[in-house]
Motif scaffolding. Structure first.
Motif, short mmCIF file in Angstrom:
data_model
loop_
_atom_site.label_atom_id
_atom_site.label_comp_id
_atom_site.label_asym_id
_atom_site.label_seq_id
_atom_site.Cartn_x
_atom_site.Cartn_y
_atom_site.Cartn_z
N SER A 9 8.63 -2.07 -16.04
CA SER A 9 7.70 -1.36 -15.16
C SER A 9 6.48 -2.25 -14.87
CB SER A 9 7.25 -0.04 -15.77
OG SER A 9 6.77 -0.23 -17.08
N TRP A 10 6.03 -2.97 -15.90
CA TRP A 10 4.89 -3.88 -15.70
C TRP A 10 5.24 -5.02 -14.76
CZ3 TRP A 10 -0.08 -3.81 -15.93
CH2 TRP A 10 -0.80 -5.01 -15.87
N MET A 11 6.43 -5.57 -14.93
CA MET A 11 6.83 -6.69 -14.06
C MET A 11 7.04 -6.23 -12.62
SD MET A 11 9.19 -9.03 -16.52
CE MET A 11 9.99 -7.72 -17.40
N MET A 12 7.49 -4.98 -12.46
CA MET A 12 7.62 -4.46 -11.09
C MET A 12 6.25 -4.30 -10.47
SD MET A 12 10.92 -2.01 -11.14
CE MET A 12 10.81 -1.61 -9.43
N TRP A 13 5.29 -3.90 -11.28
CA TRP A 13 3.92 -3.79 -10.80
C TRP A 13 3.42 -5.16 -10.34
CZ3 TRP A 13 0.45 -1.03 -8.70
CH2 TRP A 13 -0.91 -1.31 -8.83
N ASN A 14 3.69 -6.20 -11.14
CA ASN A 14 3.31 -7.56 -10.76
C ASN A 14 3.97 -7.95 -9.44
OD1 ASN A 14 1.72 -7.96 -12.98
ND2 ASN A 14 3.25 -9.10 -14.14
N SER A 15 5.26 -7.68 -9.34
CA SER A 15 5.97 -8.00 -8.09
C SER A 15 5.35 -7.26 -6.92
CB SER A 15 7.45 -7.60 -8.19
OG SER A 15 8.10 -8.36 -9.15
N PHE A 16 5.01 -6.00 -7.17
CA PHE A 16 4.44 -5.19 -6.10
C PHE A 16 3.10 -5.77 -5.64
CE2 PHE A 16 1.83 -1.57 -4.69
CZ PHE A 16 2.61 -1.14 -3.62
N ILE A 17 2.26 -6.12 -6.62
CA ILE A 17 0.97 -6.73 -6.27
C ILE A 17 1.20 -7.99 -5.45
CG2 ILE A 17 -1.07 -7.91 -7.19
CD1 ILE A 17 -1.11 -5.99 -9.45
N MET A 18 2.12 -8.82 -5.97
CA MET A 18 2.39 -10.09 -5.30
C MET A 18 2.85 -9.84 -3.86
SD MET A 18 4.66 -13.20 -6.77
CE MET A 18 4.77 -14.70 -5.82
N ALA A 19 3.81 -8.92 -3.69
CA ALA A 19 4.35 -8.66 -2.35
C ALA A 19 3.28 -8.10 -1.42
CB ALA A 19 5.53 -7.69 -2.45
N MET A 20 2.48 -7.17 -1.93
CA MET A 20 1.46 -6.55 -1.08
C MET A 20 0.37 -7.55 -0.69
SD MET A 20 2.29 -3.51 -0.37
CE MET A 20 0.90 -2.55 0.16
N VAL A 21 -0.13 -8.30 -1.69
CA VAL A 21 -1.21 -9.23 -1.38
C VAL A 21 -0.72 -10.29 -0.38
CG1 VAL A 21 -2.79 -10.97 -2.31
CG2 VAL A 21 -2.41 -8.85 -3.55
N ILE A 22 0.50 -10.79 -0.61
CA ILE A 22 1.03 -11.81 0.30
C ILE A 22 1.20 -11.23 1.70
CG2 ILE A 22 3.06 -13.20 0.85
CD1 ILE A 22 3.28 -13.89 -2.08
N ALA A 23 1.80 -10.04 1.79
CA ALA A 23 2.05 -9.46 3.12
C ALA A 23 0.74 -9.18 3.83
CB ALA A 23 2.88 -8.18 2.97
N ILE A 24 -0.16 -8.48 3.15
CA ILE A 24 -1.43 -8.12 3.81
C ILE A 24 -2.27 -9.37 4.07
CG2 ILE A 24 -3.60 -6.83 3.53
CD1 ILE A 24 -1.91 -4.74 1.97
N GLY A 25 -2.29 -10.28 3.10
CA GLY A 25 -3.05 -11.51 3.28
C GLY A 25 -2.56 -12.33 4.46
N LYS A 26 -1.25 -12.53 4.54
CA LYS A 26 -0.70 -13.32 5.64
C LYS A 26 -1.00 -12.67 6.97
CE LYS A 26 3.29 -15.79 3.74
NZ LYS A 26 3.93 -16.91 4.39
N PHE A 62 5.09 -6.83 8.36
CA PHE A 62 4.90 -6.34 7.01
C PHE A 62 6.24 -6.26 6.27
CE2 PHE A 62 4.85 -3.02 3.81
CZ PHE A 62 3.81 -3.45 3.02
N VAL A 63 7.25 -5.74 6.93
CA VAL A 63 8.57 -5.62 6.27
C VAL A 63 9.05 -7.00 5.84
CG1 VAL A 63 10.92 -4.74 6.48
CG2 VAL A 63 9.10 -3.74 7.84
N ILE A 64 9.02 -7.94 6.77
CA ILE A 64 9.54 -9.28 6.48
C ILE A 64 8.75 -9.95 5.37
CG2 ILE A 64 9.87 -11.58 7.49
CD1 ILE A 64 10.28 -10.00 10.19
N LEU A 65 7.42 -9.80 5.43
CA LEU A 65 6.58 -10.49 4.46
C LEU A 65 6.57 -9.81 3.09
CD1 LEU A 65 3.63 -11.43 6.81
CD2 LEU A 65 5.51 -12.87 6.03
#
Lengths: 283, 293
Positions: A76-93, A206-209
Motif C-alpha cells: 500500500s505504501w509503495m502504491m502511494w509512492n507510485s501514485f505520488i510519482m505519477a501525479m507529480v510527473i503528469a501535473i508537472g509536465k 494526463f492519461v498518457i503521462l
C-alpha cells in the motif's frame, strides 16, 4: 456497409475474440495465480482456475505481513509512492509545458528559437542513454532517495510542449485580438481563455503521462536505495530474484495485479481522451 | 504563426519558460555533456585518477566483440518486436475496421495493455513460459518440445520479444484503426462495385494508404524496443543466457552501474545518443511530411 457477407462478419468477430483472448490470457493467469497458496507453484503445472487464497494473498501483500515482499514497506505504501510519482510527473509536465508553449506562441522575445530548440533537444536525450551522468547530477544535488529526485528530472517534456503549441496555433487570432481589445492582459488571457479551451488536451495528456509516471522503472531503480521510496513496479523484480529456491509466484502475481490496476483503470475510464490524445500527440 | 497578435511583455516569457528550461539544462543537457566529456576519459571506479584519452574508449568498444554482439542483439530484438507488434495490430485493426456490433467493446478490450509497464509485462510472460510450472512449456511437452529459456538463447529472446511486443500491440492497433477509418469510404465502395474482393481491397487499397502510418509506427516501435525495454530484460533474462538478450541500453547500465567502467559506459551513451538523434530526425523529416495527404 458495402456489401453483406455474413461469413466474413462472423470471421471478423471470431478473429477479434480470439485475439482478445490471447492478449488477455496472461492477465487471466495473473489473476488466477494471485488466488493460490505458494505451494501451488512448487511443482507440476500452474493452476488455471481460481483458488481460495485471493483475499489472504491480497492482505499479506497490501500490509506486507511477515515481510512477504522482502522489503520493510508495504504494497500500500509503495502504491502511494507510485501514485505520488505519477501525479507529480503528469501535473508537472502539463504545467510547465502549458507555460512554455504559451510563451513560445504568444510572445516575441530574443532567443525564442533557441528556447524552442532546447526543449526539442530533450526528445533526443531519453534517460536511458545518459544513465550514469544523470544519476551523478541528481546525487550531487542531494536528490537521491526523495520524491523530488523521483519526479523533477522527468518533468521536462518536448512532446507535451509541442502538443500545446500546435493547439494554441490553431486558435483563431481573432479570439486573441478580441480578448486584447476587451483589455485582457497576458495572465487573464491565459487563465480565462487558453486554459478552458485546453481542457480536452490536458485530459488526454494526463492519461498518457500518468501511465508514463506510474510505469517508470529504470529511474526509480537508479536513484532509490531507501525502501521508503520504492515504487510498486520496482518491487516485483526484487521478488523475482529474492527467493533463490521457490519463487513466490502467488505473491508476485498479487503485487503485479496491484501494480497494473491503477493505470489500466485510468485508460479504460478515460479511453476517449486517451485515444484522441495519442493520435494528436504524434501529429 | 501568430505574427500579428502577440503580447508586448518582454520579461514574462522568460519566467514562463524558466521551469522547463532549467530542468532541461540541469537534467538533460548537462548530463549529456558530461557523458560526452567522460567518453574521452579513462577513470578508475573511485575517481582517483583520470586521463584524457581521445577516442580510445570508442576504439576499444568497436574492437570488442561483446559490443558488436550487443548491437546485433538490439537490432534483431527491435526488428522482431516491431514486426510482431505491428503485424498482430494490423490484423486486429483490419478485423475491427468494418465491425459494427460491439466495436467499442472490442476496442476497449484491445487497448488496455498499453497501460501495463514493460517490466510487468515481462513478469507475466516469464510465468507463462516458466520451464517448470508455466502453462506454455506444459503444452509444448505434448508436442515433444522441452522449453527452457534459462539455457536456450533463442527461447530467451522469444520470451523478451513477446513480452515487449505484447504491450505495444495496443498502441499500434489504435493508430492502424484510426488510419483505416480515415480512408474515404467512397474509395472502398468504388473498388467493391468493380468487383474487388474484400481481401483484394485490403491489399490494393487499404494497405498502400496505410503505409505512412506503418512507417511512423515502425520508427516508434524501434525507439520503444531500443530504449524502453530495459525493465523487460532486467526483470527476466538479465541479458542472458550468454549475453543473448543483452541489449545496448542494458549493457550501458551493466557496464556503468555494475561494472563501474565509466569511460566505456559514457562512450556507449554517446553512441546511443547518436542513434536516438538519427531516429528522431527520421521521424520528423520523413514521417511528418508523408503522413498528411
Amino acid at each position: 456497409m458495402i456489401e453483406n457477407r455474413p461469413w466474413l462478419t462472423a470471421f471478423r468477430h471470431l478473429m477479434l475474440i480470439f485475439g482478445i483472448a490471447v492478449i488477455g490470457f496472461p492477465i487471466w493467469i495473473a489473476l488466477v495465480a494471485a488466488t493460490h497458496p505458494s505451494s501451488a507453484f512448487f511443482s507440476g503445472v500452474m493452476p488455471l482456475w481460481f483458488g481460495e487464497q485471493g483475499l489472504n494473498n491480497f492482505e499479506r501483500v497490501w500490509n506486507n505481513d511477515d515481510r512477504v515482499l522482502g522489503v520493510t514497506v508495504s504494497a500500500s505504501w509503495m502504491m502511494w509512492n507510485s501514485f505520488i510519482m505519477a501525479m507529480v510527473i503528469a501535473i508537472g509536465k502539463i504545467t510547465i509545458s502549458l507555460l512554455s508553449a504559451y510563451a513560445i506562441v504568444y510572445f516575441r522575445f530574443p532567443f525564442r528559437r533557441t528556447c524552442f530548440w532546447m526543449i526539442f533537444l530533450t526528445l533526443m536525450l531519453p534517460v536511458e542513454v545518459r544513465i550514469l551522468p544523470t544519476y551523478e547530477v541528481v546525487a550531487r544535488l542531494g536528490m537521491l532517495n526523495s520524491y523530488a529526485g523521483l519526479t523533477i528530472p522527468l518533468i521536462a517534456s518536448a512532446t507535451a510542449t509541442f502538443l500545446f503549441r500546435q493547439f494554441f496555433l490553431s486558435i483563431p487570432s481573432s479570439l486573441v485580438e478580441a480578448a486584447r481589445i476587451d483589455g485582457a492582459g497576458p495572465f487573464k488571457f491565459f487563465k480565462d481563455i487558453l486554459l478552458p479551451l485546453s481542457v480536452n488536451n490536458i485530459a488526454a495528456l494526463f492519461v498518457i503521462l500518468f501511465i508514463y509516471g506510474w510505469n517508470q522503472y529504470l529511474w526509480p531503480l537508479l536513484i532509490t536505495t531507501d525502501e521508503d521510496y520504492y515504487t510498486i513496479v520496482m518491487v516485483i523484480k526484487r521478488l523475482m530474484t529474492a527467493g533463490e529456491g521457490n519463487v513466490p509466484w502467488n505473491i508476485i502475481m498479487t503485487t503485479t495485479v496491484l501494480a497494473m490496476l491503477p493505470p489500466v483503470i485510468v485508460v479504460i475510464l478515460m479511453q476517449k481522451f486517451f485515444v484522441k490524445g495519442l493520435i494528436e500527440q504524434e501529429k | 504563426m501568430h505574427d500579428t497578435v502577440v503580447f508586448k511583455n518582454k520579461i514574462l516569457p522568460y519566467f514562463l519558460l524558466a521551469p522547463q528550461l532549467i530542468i532541461t539544462l540541469v537534467f538533460f543537457i548537462w548530463p549529456a555533456g558530461q557523458a560526452l566529456y567522460q567518453s574521452f576519459l579513462i577513470e578508475d571506479a573511485f575517481g582517483f585518477s583520470r586521463e584524457f584519452v581521445w577516442f580510445e574508449n570508442f576504439v576499444y568498444l568497436f574492437q570488442d566483440p561483446e559490443y558488436w554482439n550487443s548491437m546485433k542483439v538490439t537490432f534483431l530484438f527491435s526488428a522482431m518486436v516491431a514486426v510482431t507488434a505491428m503485424g498482430v495490430a494490423l490484423l486486429l485493426a483490419a478485423m475491427a475496421d468494418r465491425v459494427l456490433k460491439g466495436a467499442g467493446t472490442y476496442k476497449t478490450l484491445l487497448i488496455w495493455p498499453y497501460a501495463v509497464a514493460p517490466v510487468v509485462a515481462a513478469v507475466l510472460w516469464w510465468l507463462m513460459f516458466n520451464p517448470s510450472i508455466g502453462i506454455l512449456p506444459y503444452w509444448m511437452k505434448f508436442v515433444g518440445h522441452y522449453w527452457n529459456h534459462y539455457v536456450n538463447a533463442g527461447e530467451a529472446m522469444t520470451v523478451v520479444v513477446i513480452a515487449s511486443a505484447w504491450k505495444q500491440i495496443s498502441y499500434n492497433f489504435i493508430f492502424f484503426l484510426a488510419g483505416m477509418q480515415a480512408i474515404p469510404k467512397s474509395l472502398i465502395e468504388a473498388a467493391a462495385i468493380d468487383g474487388a474482393s474484400p481481401f483484394k481491397r485490403f491489399w490494393q487499397i487499404v494497405f498502400p494508404l496505410l503505409s505512412p502510418t506503418a512507417f511512423f509506427l515502425l520508427v516508434v516501435n524501434v525507439v520503444y524496443a531500443f530504449f524502453e525495454t530495459f525493465g523487460v530484460i532486467h526483470a527476466t533474462t538479465l541479458g542472458g543466457p550468454d549475453n543473448a538478450t543483452r541489449t545496448l541500453v542494458y549493457k550501458v547500465y551493466e557496464d556503468g552501474f555494475v561494472g563501474l567502467d565509466l569511460g566505456s559506459s559514457a562512450a556507449q551513451s554517446v553512441i546511443l545518443m547518436i542513434l536516438v538523434i538519427a531516429l528522431t530526425v527520421i521521424q520528423f523529416r520523413y514521417v511528418e511530411r508523408k503522413v498528411q495527404y
